[in-house]
Design an enzyme around this catalytic site. Sequence first.
Site, PDB file in Angstrom:
ATOM      1  NE  ARG A 257      -2.031   1.960   3.321  1.00 34.77           N
ATOM      2  CZ  ARG A 257      -2.026   1.920   4.666  1.00 34.77           C
ATOM      3  NH1 ARG A 257      -2.778   1.033   5.308  1.00 34.77           N
ATOM      4  NH2 ARG A 257      -1.286   2.770   5.358  1.00 34.77           N
ATOM      5  CG  HIS A 261      -6.833   2.699   5.581  1.00 34.01           C
ATOM      6  ND1 HIS A 261      -6.966   1.456   4.997  1.00 34.01           N
ATOM      7  CD2 HIS A 261      -8.076   3.054   6.002  1.00 34.01           C
ATOM      8  CE1 HIS A 261      -8.247   1.068   5.080  1.00 34.01           C
ATOM      9  NE2 HIS A 261      -8.914   2.020   5.682  1.00 34.01           N
ATOM     10  CE1 TYR A 270      -0.109   2.549   9.069  1.00 34.79           C
ATOM     11  CE2 TYR A 270      -1.344   4.331  10.088  1.00 34.79           C
ATOM     12  CZ  TYR A 270      -1.136   3.470   9.026  1.00 34.79           C
ATOM     13  OH  TYR A 270      -1.934   3.545   7.931  1.00 34.79           O
TER      14      TYR A 270
HETATM   15  C1  LIG Z   1     -16.778  -4.846   9.483  1.00 34.98           C
HETATM   16  C2  LIG Z   1     -15.795  -3.716   9.492  1.00 34.98           C
HETATM   17  N1  LIG Z   1     -14.933  -3.584  10.516  1.00 34.98           N
HETATM   18  C3  LIG Z   1     -14.043  -2.571  10.514  1.00 34.98           C
HETATM   19  C4  LIG Z   1     -14.016  -1.661   9.493  1.00 34.98           C
HETATM   20  C5  LIG Z   1     -13.012  -0.527   9.516  1.00 34.98           C
HETATM   21  N2  LIG Z   1     -11.967  -0.771   8.489  1.00 34.98           N
HETATM   22  C6  LIG Z   1     -11.997  -0.146   7.310  1.00 34.98           C
HETATM   23  S1  LIG Z   1     -10.722  -0.591   6.316  1.00 34.98           S
HETATM   24  C7  LIG Z   1     -10.107  -1.636   7.495  1.00 34.98           C
HETATM   25  C8  LIG Z   1      -8.843  -2.405   7.249  1.00 34.98           C
HETATM   26  C9  LIG Z   1      -8.902  -3.289   6.078  1.00 34.98           C
HETATM   27  O1  LIG Z   1      -7.626  -3.729   5.720  1.00 34.98           O
HETATM   28  P1  LIG Z   1      -7.390  -4.714   4.539  1.00 34.98           P
HETATM   29  O2  LIG Z   1      -8.436  -5.764   4.520  1.00 34.98           O
HETATM   30  O3  LIG Z   1      -5.986  -5.156   4.575  1.00 34.98           O
HETATM   31  O4  LIG Z   1      -7.667  -3.825   3.237  1.00 34.98           O
HETATM   32  P2  LIG Z   1      -6.849  -2.538   2.709  1.00 34.98           P
HETATM   33  O5  LIG Z   1      -7.632  -1.355   3.202  1.00 34.98           O
HETATM   34  O6  LIG Z   1      -5.486  -2.593   3.258  1.00 34.98           O
HETATM   35  O7  LIG Z   1      -6.867  -2.621   1.221  1.00 34.98           O
HETATM   36  C10 LIG Z   1     -10.900  -1.618   8.632  1.00 34.98           C
HETATM   37  C11 LIG Z   1     -10.636  -2.411   9.846  1.00 34.98           C
HETATM   38  C12 LIG Z   1     -14.944  -1.837   8.437  1.00 34.98           C
HETATM   39  N3  LIG Z   1     -14.958  -1.027   7.364  1.00 34.98           N
HETATM   40  N4  LIG Z   1     -15.809  -2.869   8.440  1.00 34.98           N
END
Ligand SMILES: Cc1ncc(C[n+]2csc(CCOP(=O)(O)OP(=O)(O)O)c2C)c(N)n1
Length: 365
Positions: A257, A261, A270
């Site tokens: 990435r 985020h 971080y």
């Molecule tokens: C059910 C739920 N829990 C928490 C969140 C908050 N949240 C948004 S993105 C994220 C992290 C996701 O990381 P990853 O699956 O690695 O995808 P990336 O964003 O890195 O592409 C979280 C915890 C959410 N959107 N939905």
Amino acid sequence: MTTIAYQGEIRFCRYLDAAGQPVGELPDWAGKPDTLVEYYRQMTLARQFDTKAIALQRTGQLGTYPSLLGGEAIDIPTASLMDDEDVLVPYYRNHAMQVMRGCDWRDVLLYWGGDERGSASPALRQDLPNCVPIATQCLHACGVAAAFRIRGEKRVAVTLCGDGATSKGDFLEALNVAGTWQLPLVFIVNNNQWAISVPRAMQCGAPTLAQKAIGAGIRGEQVDGNDVIAVHEAVALALERARGGKGPSLIEAVSYRLSDHTTADDATRYRSSDELRAGWEHEPVKRLRNFLHGRGWWNEEQEQAWQADISRRVQQAVDAYLATAPDDPGAMFDHLYAELPASLEAQREQVRARAAARAARREQD
Ligand SMILES: Cc1ncc(C[n+]2csc(CCOP(=O)(O)OP(=O)(O)O)c2C)c(N)n1
Ligand SMILES: [Mg+2]
């Protein structure tokens, strides 16, 4: 006596190194410029759009936006290899895939600007809209793929998620049902090393995420997600198998990435700048450009002409987005239910009445 009940392996596939040099023999299709030059064009277009979307957010003209930077070599070949009749079940970073499958960049901007008309674009056809709740889309994709099976249609559902999503029950349940029912489904995990501020090492004790497929009885493999040729090969095979009744696959595409985020995040809090610098050394666009230059399939003159062309196209989409009049506030109720419950019907009327009163006051002033 003890015997081995099961032995599995996860293969890792890479064709180009970080400098864009082949590390072995390339597939036949990569011996001709057409596909790879088109991938390069689409990847750079996606990147320009991304830069613009972030600038819009920073100037208060877009809501929170998740950058696609670093995922281009996963999204572009996947969207390109899918048939029109297949169904994309995306997560929130797959804007470029939606556009490659017919959506307008303007609609993508509308969605991230908080306007649900962006998700209701007729161009999405049967593709599902963006999914922000983590991993829930994987189960929706199982439902889509099960419908294909029941109807005897030779269509495939393709769903994407992040590394963090693979820790969710929804993801594991989806893998399980896909394996049990041998669904025509391709799971692609964009393992970009971070789930907001949680690093990959804190997500899972297994050395690969692809091996979660083994527990579900489906094919799993890992590819270099910065290498468009490796992703193309893995996705083409997974689609062919799913369409041919050979069941689902899980592809773990290892990427990085390169952005925060989302625009609501500050990753400098971080992760180290050294790590980010190393991420840029492996990035997918430069890798493909170097390869194309090395073959004589792309040059600086073409680059400049293309960049100017896509700047114009991105600006046109932005102009169309900014020129779109805001939707009726009551429209936020429109996309929730096939038939709106009476309690929400009342709320919708209340919202509409307040909006009308506000508009009348503005007119008086
Ligand atoms: C059910 C739920 N829990 C928490 C969140 C908050 N949240 C948004 S993105 C994220 C992290 C996701 O990381 P990853 O699956 O690695 O995808 P990336 O964003 O890195 O592409 C979280 C915890 C959410 N959107 N939905
Ligand atoms: Mg991630």
